[in-house]
Scaffold this motif. Sequence first.
Motif, mmCIF file in Angstrom:
data_model
loop_
_atom_site.group_PDB
_atom_site.id
_atom_site.type_symbol
_atom_site.label_atom_id
_atom_site.label_comp_id
_atom_site.label_asym_id
_atom_site.label_seq_id
_atom_site.Cartn_x
_atom_site.Cartn_y
_atom_site.Cartn_z
ATOM 1 N N ARG A 189 4.638 2.069 8.534
ATOM 2 C CA ARG A 189 5.196 2.155 7.187
ATOM 3 C C ARG A 189 5.834 0.835 6.778
ATOM 4 O O ARG A 189 5.694 0.392 5.618
ATOM 5 C CB ARG A 189 6.241 3.279 7.154
ATOM 6 N N ALA A 190 6.538 0.180 7.743
ATOM 7 C CA ALA A 190 7.161 -1.112 7.440
ATOM 8 C C ALA A 190 6.096 -2.154 7.126
ATOM 9 O O ALA A 190 6.232 -2.950 6.186
ATOM 10 C CB ALA A 190 8.025 -1.563 8.623
ATOM 11 N N ALA A 191 4.982 -2.157 7.911
ATOM 12 C CA ALA A 191 3.906 -3.112 7.656
ATOM 13 C C ALA A 191 3.227 -2.824 6.317
ATOM 14 O O ALA A 191 2.873 -3.750 5.566
ATOM 15 C CB ALA A 191 2.885 -3.062 8.794
ATOM 16 N N LEU A 192 3.064 -1.539 5.963
ATOM 17 C CA LEU A 192 2.448 -1.184 4.692
ATOM 18 C C LEU A 192 3.320 -1.596 3.517
ATOM 19 O O LEU A 192 2.819 -2.004 2.465
ATOM 20 C CB LEU A 192 2.167 0.325 4.642
ATOM 21 N N ASP A 193 4.681 -1.478 3.690
ATOM 22 C CA ASP A 193 5.574 -1.896 2.607
ATOM 23 C C ASP A 193 5.453 -3.398 2.353
ATOM 24 O O ASP A 193 5.448 -3.851 1.197
ATOM 25 C CB ASP A 193 7.025 -1.532 2.961
ATOM 26 N N LYS A 194 5.357 -4.176 3.427
ATOM 27 C CA LYS A 194 5.199 -5.618 3.258
ATOM 28 C C LYS A 194 3.845 -5.937 2.600
ATOM 29 O O LYS A 194 3.752 -6.843 1.764
ATOM 30 C CB LYS A 194 5.320 -6.330 4.604
ATOM 31 N N SER A 212 0.246 2.245 -4.439
ATOM 32 C CA SER A 212 0.923 2.646 -3.206
ATOM 33 C C SER A 212 -0.114 2.988 -2.155
ATOM 34 O O SER A 212 -1.237 3.387 -2.459
ATOM 35 C CB SER A 212 1.831 3.859 -3.471
ATOM 36 N N PHE A 213 0.303 2.851 -0.874
ATOM 37 C CA PHE A 213 -0.548 3.206 0.262
ATOM 38 C C PHE A 213 0.072 4.390 0.982
ATOM 39 O O PHE A 213 1.235 4.348 1.373
ATOM 40 C CB PHE A 213 -0.689 2.018 1.234
ATOM 41 N N ASP A 236 -9.760 -6.693 -4.387
ATOM 42 C CA ASP A 236 -9.608 -8.115 -4.075
ATOM 43 C C ASP A 236 -8.160 -8.436 -3.709
ATOM 44 O O ASP A 236 -7.902 -9.211 -2.770
ATOM 45 C CB ASP A 236 -10.049 -8.961 -5.268
ATOM 46 N N CYS A 237 -7.189 -7.863 -4.438
ATOM 47 C CA CYS A 237 -5.774 -8.094 -4.136
ATOM 48 C C CYS A 237 -5.399 -7.517 -2.788
ATOM 49 O O CYS A 237 -4.621 -8.111 -2.024
ATOM 50 C CB CYS A 237 -4.907 -7.488 -5.243
ATOM 51 N N ILE A 238 -5.977 -6.309 -2.458
ATOM 52 C CA ILE A 238 -5.678 -5.699 -1.161
ATOM 53 C C ILE A 238 -6.224 -6.569 -0.033
ATOM 54 O O ILE A 238 -5.524 -6.842 0.956
ATOM 55 C CB ILE A 238 -6.267 -4.285 -1.113
ATOM 56 N N ASP A 239 -7.480 -7.027 -0.159
ATOM 57 C CA ASP A 239 -8.075 -7.863 0.895
ATOM 58 C C ASP A 239 -7.303 -9.180 1.036
ATOM 59 O O ASP A 239 -7.075 -9.661 2.160
ATOM 60 C CB ASP A 239 -9.533 -8.148 0.563
ATOM 61 N N ARG A 240 -6.906 -9.744 -0.076
ATOM 62 C CA ARG A 240 -6.149 -11.008 -0.019
ATOM 63 C C ARG A 240 -4.815 -10.795 0.674
ATOM 64 O O ARG A 240 -4.406 -11.591 1.527
ATOM 65 C CB ARG A 240 -5.944 -11.528 -1.430
ATOM 66 N N GLY A 241 -4.134 -9.678 0.327
ATOM 67 C CA GLY A 241 -2.843 -9.395 0.963
ATOM 68 C C GLY A 241 -2.994 -9.131 2.451
ATOM 69 O O GLY A 241 -2.153 -9.560 3.258
#
Length: 568
Positions: A189-194, A212-213, A236-241
Amino acid sequence: MTRSLVVRLLGTSVLIVVLSVGAAAWLAAKTATRAVQQEQSQSLAGDSLIHDTLLGYAAEHRDWTDVAPLVRRLAAESGRQITVTTTGGTVIAASNPGAPVPARADAVIDPLGATIDPRVVGPYRLTGRDQARQHALAEKRLRCLHDQGFKATAEETPAGRLVVKLAADNRLQRHDCSFREDAPTTGERAALDKLQDRVTICLKGRLLSEISFYTTDFVPIHRDPTNVGNSQAIQDCIDRGRREQLRPYVAGPARLYLTSPPRQPVPVFDLSPDSTRRIAVVTALVLAVAVATTLVVGLRLVRPLRKLTAAVDGAANRPAPVRITRNDEIGRLAAAFNALADRSEHSEQQRRTMVDDIAHELRSPLTNIRNWLTAGQDGLADLDQDMVRLLLEETALLQHIVDDLADLADADAGTLALTLGDHAVGDLLAQACEAHRGTTLTVGGDPWAVVDPIRFRQIVGNLLTNAWRHTPADGRVEVRADVTDGLLVVDVADTGEGIAAADLPHVFDRFWRADRARARATGGSGLGLSIARKLAQAHGGDITVVSTLGEGSTFTVRLPARPDQPAR
């Protein structure tokens, strides 16, 4: 020579040998080509395995520090020379140190390239405590599904998470195991928030709403309906992040070079003089065996054919049977030839019998005419009106026999002329019965048929003549006509002496009489029934007979009726 069966077989065998040698050469070339292609495929598969192994190493390590032992092991297993360098060209590891590096790399090793390698885990790897809890929950759900009869399996991901997967035929069925094992743990959850913070910055730059994830599958939940049509920009934003988040946890991009160690070249085909000589010798032997076999087989085939030819050439008037016992095409040809000889003998016998019968039938009236004329010339008899009438009767009999023979000859040759027309059958039958007083006529309905009226009356007249000839004075002859199943059926029935069962197959034979002792005056010439049947067949029909000895006979004529004639 070109028409000889042996020469043809020999030429065929030579052609087969040439084609066989050519086919063998083509097959050898194709086999070699396939072997080369298979070796290339195996080489490509080995290169793909090397690239995937090094890609996995990069996904699980932060740098390339300890990759050298892995490179040497892969080189020893594949027989390839492996060199790994940085994108700037600095050698990281090499199976053959000091060997020149090729100018072009075979592949780029980057777990965060166009597709993020699933083995890159980074901050999403479960801790020991989180992994124990998640596994327990997954196993509980798996047991729940099994207890309800569902097919399911559990697979562990590179991050240490246990994922329950339903079988394809159970995915759409409802079950009571509503709890899920895919909820993020505290660390995840902490990694997903970042990750969400990084993605949010990217989305705002593209004027899109926040997402949100809910799971570690990185599938976003679109809270704002305006995001639905911008799925590619969001992805694209998800892959970049994700790449920015995972970059510190993987080794940097590297280049992979694969080469084969130097080997002594081996020629694919050895076309030395000795090899060429061996090929020529083998080909000559194969050709010699084929020629010898063809000669033996050809002579065995030609010998019975020559015997058949000699039998035909040696026959003066008709072919003589030959003795050939073979169970093949030539044996069947010999059997057909012998059958032809038998039929020829039978036909010759029939011809002699017919000539004898014709001579006998013509001899009696000619003899009578000659004797009376000679007696008149010698003054032994007066050529008065009674004598002239007798001579005219004998002449009429001769004319009748000659006309009957002419009709039969035309029917046999297929040149019998018919003047067809649409006629009422009742009228024609009445005319035929008028010439044979005492005949009873019964006609069903008003049948019409397309017939030659003269020939039709001749058919019925011949049958009536035959019926009255074999019926006593107190007997009766009846003619019945009707249309049945599109056929005009005419029955000529009598209550006469009948015909024996053994004689029925011969009643339509020419010059045949059941009683050979009958004279022409009582037994006829023996041509009437034959002519009647030929005339019926010329109309497209036939005549059959049913008879009981001592009770009478029924001759049935069947001819095609008029197409629009109603059936009874």
